[in-house]
Design a protein around this motif. Sequence first.
Motif, PDB file in Angstrom:
ATOM      1  N   ARG A 125       1.234   7.021 -14.642  1.00  0.00           N
ATOM      2  CA  ARG A 125       0.535   6.238 -13.612  1.00  0.00           C
ATOM      3  C   ARG A 125      -0.786   6.891 -13.225  1.00  0.00           C
ATOM      4  O   ARG A 125      -0.850   8.092 -12.989  1.00  0.00           O
ATOM      5  CB  ARG A 125       1.432   6.087 -12.382  1.00  0.00           C
ATOM      6  CG  ARG A 125       2.556   5.089 -12.566  1.00  0.00           C
ATOM      7  CD  ARG A 125       3.508   5.105 -11.412  1.00  0.00           C
ATOM      8  NE  ARG A 125       4.426   6.225 -11.510  1.00  0.00           N
ATOM      9  CZ  ARG A 125       5.701   6.189 -11.141  1.00  0.00           C
ATOM     10  NH1 ARG A 125       6.209   5.088 -10.607  1.00  0.00           N
ATOM     11  NH2 ARG A 125       6.477   7.248 -11.258  1.00  0.00           N
ATOM     12  N   HIS A 127      -4.578   6.179 -10.836  1.00  0.00           N
ATOM     13  CA  HIS A 127      -5.227   5.358  -9.812  1.00  0.00           C
ATOM     14  C   HIS A 127      -6.643   5.860  -9.570  1.00  0.00           C
ATOM     15  O   HIS A 127      -6.852   7.027  -9.220  1.00  0.00           O
ATOM     16  CB  HIS A 127      -4.422   5.402  -8.497  1.00  0.00           C
ATOM     17  CG  HIS A 127      -5.004   4.520  -7.432  1.00  0.00           C
ATOM     18  ND1 HIS A 127      -4.735   4.703  -6.094  1.00  0.00           N
ATOM     19  CD2 HIS A 127      -5.850   3.452  -7.505  1.00  0.00           C
ATOM     20  CE1 HIS A 127      -5.375   3.786  -5.394  1.00  0.00           C
ATOM     21  NE2 HIS A 127      -6.061   3.021  -6.222  1.00  0.00           N
ATOM     22  N   PRO A 129      -9.428   4.983  -7.056  1.00  0.00           N
ATOM     23  CA  PRO A 129      -9.648   4.184  -5.839  1.00  0.00           C
ATOM     24  C   PRO A 129     -11.018   3.508  -5.834  1.00  0.00           C
ATOM     25  O   PRO A 129     -11.974   3.973  -6.461  1.00  0.00           O
ATOM     26  CB  PRO A 129      -9.546   5.215  -4.709  1.00  0.00           C
ATOM     27  CG  PRO A 129      -8.862   6.396  -5.311  1.00  0.00           C
ATOM     28  CD  PRO A 129      -9.255   6.412  -6.749  1.00  0.00           C
ATOM     29  N   ASP A 141     -11.132  -1.016  -7.417  1.00  0.00           N
ATOM     30  CA  ASP A 141      -9.861  -0.292  -7.402  1.00  0.00           C
ATOM     31  C   ASP A 141      -9.153  -0.563  -8.728  1.00  0.00           C
ATOM     32  O   ASP A 141      -8.943  -1.720  -9.115  1.00  0.00           O
ATOM     33  CB  ASP A 141      -8.989  -0.780  -6.245  1.00  0.00           C
ATOM     34  CG  ASP A 141      -7.674  -0.026  -6.168  1.00  0.00           C
ATOM     35  OD1 ASP A 141      -7.641   1.019  -5.505  1.00  0.00           O
ATOM     36  OD2 ASP A 141      -6.690  -0.482  -6.792  1.00  0.00           O
ATOM     37  N   LYS A 143      -5.805   0.579 -11.198  1.00  0.00           N
ATOM     38  CA  LYS A 143      -4.534   1.279 -11.387  1.00  0.00           C
ATOM     39  C   LYS A 143      -4.052   1.044 -12.820  1.00  0.00           C
ATOM     40  O   LYS A 143      -4.292  -0.017 -13.404  1.00  0.00           O
ATOM     41  CB  LYS A 143      -3.491   0.779 -10.385  1.00  0.00           C
ATOM     42  CG  LYS A 143      -3.846   1.093  -8.936  1.00  0.00           C
ATOM     43  CD  LYS A 143      -2.813   0.543  -7.967  1.00  0.00           C
ATOM     44  CE  LYS A 143      -3.193   0.888  -6.531  1.00  0.00           C
ATOM     45  NZ  LYS A 143      -2.238   0.317  -5.548  1.00  0.00           N
ATOM     46  N   SER A 492      -4.151  -1.828 -17.334  1.00  0.00           N
ATOM     47  CA  SER A 492      -4.893  -1.567 -16.097  1.00  0.00           C
ATOM     48  C   SER A 492      -4.897  -2.813 -15.218  1.00  0.00           C
ATOM     49  O   SER A 492      -4.944  -3.943 -15.715  1.00  0.00           O
ATOM     50  CB  SER A 492      -6.342  -1.169 -16.406  1.00  0.00           C
ATOM     51  OG  SER A 492      -6.399   0.116 -16.968  1.00  0.00           O
ATOM     52  N   ASP A 498      -1.252  -5.874  -4.055  1.00  0.00           N
ATOM     53  CA  ASP A 498      -0.090  -5.008  -4.219  1.00  0.00           C
ATOM     54  C   ASP A 498       1.155  -5.808  -4.605  1.00  0.00           C
ATOM     55  O   ASP A 498       1.967  -5.365  -5.419  1.00  0.00           O
ATOM     56  CB  ASP A 498       0.160  -4.233  -2.923  1.00  0.00           C
ATOM     57  CG  ASP A 498       1.100  -3.059  -3.124  1.00  0.00           C
ATOM     58  OD1 ASP A 498       0.753  -2.159  -3.908  1.00  0.00           O
ATOM     59  OD2 ASP A 498       2.194  -3.068  -2.525  1.00  0.00           O
ATOM     60  N   LEU A 505       3.887   0.496  -9.522  1.00  0.00           N
ATOM     61  CA  LEU A 505       2.588   0.767  -8.909  1.00  0.00           C
ATOM     62  C   LEU A 505       2.506   0.323  -7.457  1.00  0.00           C
ATOM     63  O   LEU A 505       1.498   0.559  -6.786  1.00  0.00           O
ATOM     64  CB  LEU A 505       1.479   0.059  -9.702  1.00  0.00           C
ATOM     65  CG  LEU A 505       1.137   0.629 -11.086  1.00  0.00           C
ATOM     66  CD1 LEU A 505       0.083  -0.224 -11.758  1.00  0.00           C
ATOM     67  CD2 LEU A 505       0.677   2.078 -10.990  1.00  0.00           C
TER      68      LEU A 505
END
Length: 507
Positions: A125, A127, A129, A141, A143, A492, A498, A505
């Motif tokens: 994982r 991330h 930001p 952003d 992830k 990605s 969310d 994630l």
Amino acid sequence: MAGSEKPEGRHLIGGKWVASAETFNSQPVSGSAGTFHLAGKAEVDAAAKAAEDAFWSYGYSSAEARAEFLNRIADEIEARGAAITEIGCRETGLPAARLDGERGRTTGQLRLFASHILEGGYLDRRHTPALPDRQPLPRPDIKLVQRPIGPVGVFGASNFPLAFSTAGGDTASALAAGCPVVVKGHPAHPGTAEIVAEAIAAAIEATGQHPGVFSLLQSNTREAGEALVTHPLIRAVGFTGSLGGGRALFDLAQQRPEPIPFFGELGSVNPVFLLPSALGARGGDIARGWAASLTMGVGQFCTNPGVAIAIIGSDADRFEEAAQTALSGVEAQAMLTDGIAAAYRKGREHLVSQPGVRSLLQSSCADRRNAPDLLTTTGEAWLADRSLGEEVFGPLGLFVRVSDEKEMIDVARSLDGQLTCTLQMDAADEPIARQLMPILERKAGRLLANGFSTGVEVCDAMMHGGPYPASTSVSSTSVGTLAIRRFLRPVSYQNMPDALLPRELQG
């Protein structure tokens, strides 16, 4: 469901035991042959479609649910341990102790993968930001996480009826990743495959998995394998077998309208470099260890150390004599199939007929049984004939005498890709070892010092693969927890709410 006392010979497809129009007979080492249904394109299509249907739930299941499934498979295999060993001995000729140990390795790696996916590190994982005020442009952003690739085809291996077959490393790692599996069982041990498939079917039912998450297809022809590799719903393939057969399937995988990853383990001679100080100090012990490793399982291990290299001289003479003595005491044993035994003898005769090759110990066996063979050649002959470096699957050792350290380095440079390379060395050998190391790192996936390559630890740090022809994917392993990564792909997610992210994630 098929009974474990006597195999019924059917395929397991989408949770049902299915017959097909044609059959074939097994060829056990002892006992009567069994009749097994022969899978063709129709059975492959049904299994692949069931796997694709299962992926929509299994591919999005939690690590906890998949871990429970893997652990339950291990439990069900252990519950059938006696039946698996009994039929495995009859089909393969392997001793009960070997099969009991291999069953432990099989269930152990299932449980290892279960614990590994619960830890979550395999997901890689990441991330980055958002930087909304960055100039001259804002940064979104982003992830990233590893996601399962889809249905996977797996080919059972001849030499490991449990650890590299129905519920072996390829199947276990694909299931751990979240990928349904279609296994083409190996015709050398179809009854063993069926009992293990029963265990998986019981685990599917006990844990409430989609029945298409696992299918077993039986076949002794190329049709089923070719159909599996080329089926458009299969997204990757795991294979352990011969160079010729594996390369043909690899080519099919790449020639598809949409090529897919083919993770094949194909061939390796696993050379052992006998460095001067170690050879002089303990050459006899090394020779006996090499002979034992060479003949383990009638030499039918992918990590069989088939080639040893030493500098000419009295120490090399003593090694050769000790190896010949040790190998001459090994009795003939049955190989896994008639075809493997015949291929071994053909490979041996090819090597013996080459210029510069001399036979020190030659078996005179026939049918399915073979005893060890020991050949010797020079570094000059090795460098002139690339065929001397081709694998002969079985208990054959080739001792290469080189003229000096330079020629030893030349031999190292000439090697094709290997699963392993070994240095037998003492402290005084470090100068030549340092010269060899950069070369061997480019040739093999696992480097050993003062050991023997047979015996592959199932663990986080294991690399069981190497440059071609050892395997078709230089950066992947078929043993250890890193094997799970083969059946994942990075995805990605940019500015994604969310609630829409994969659960791994969220939060």
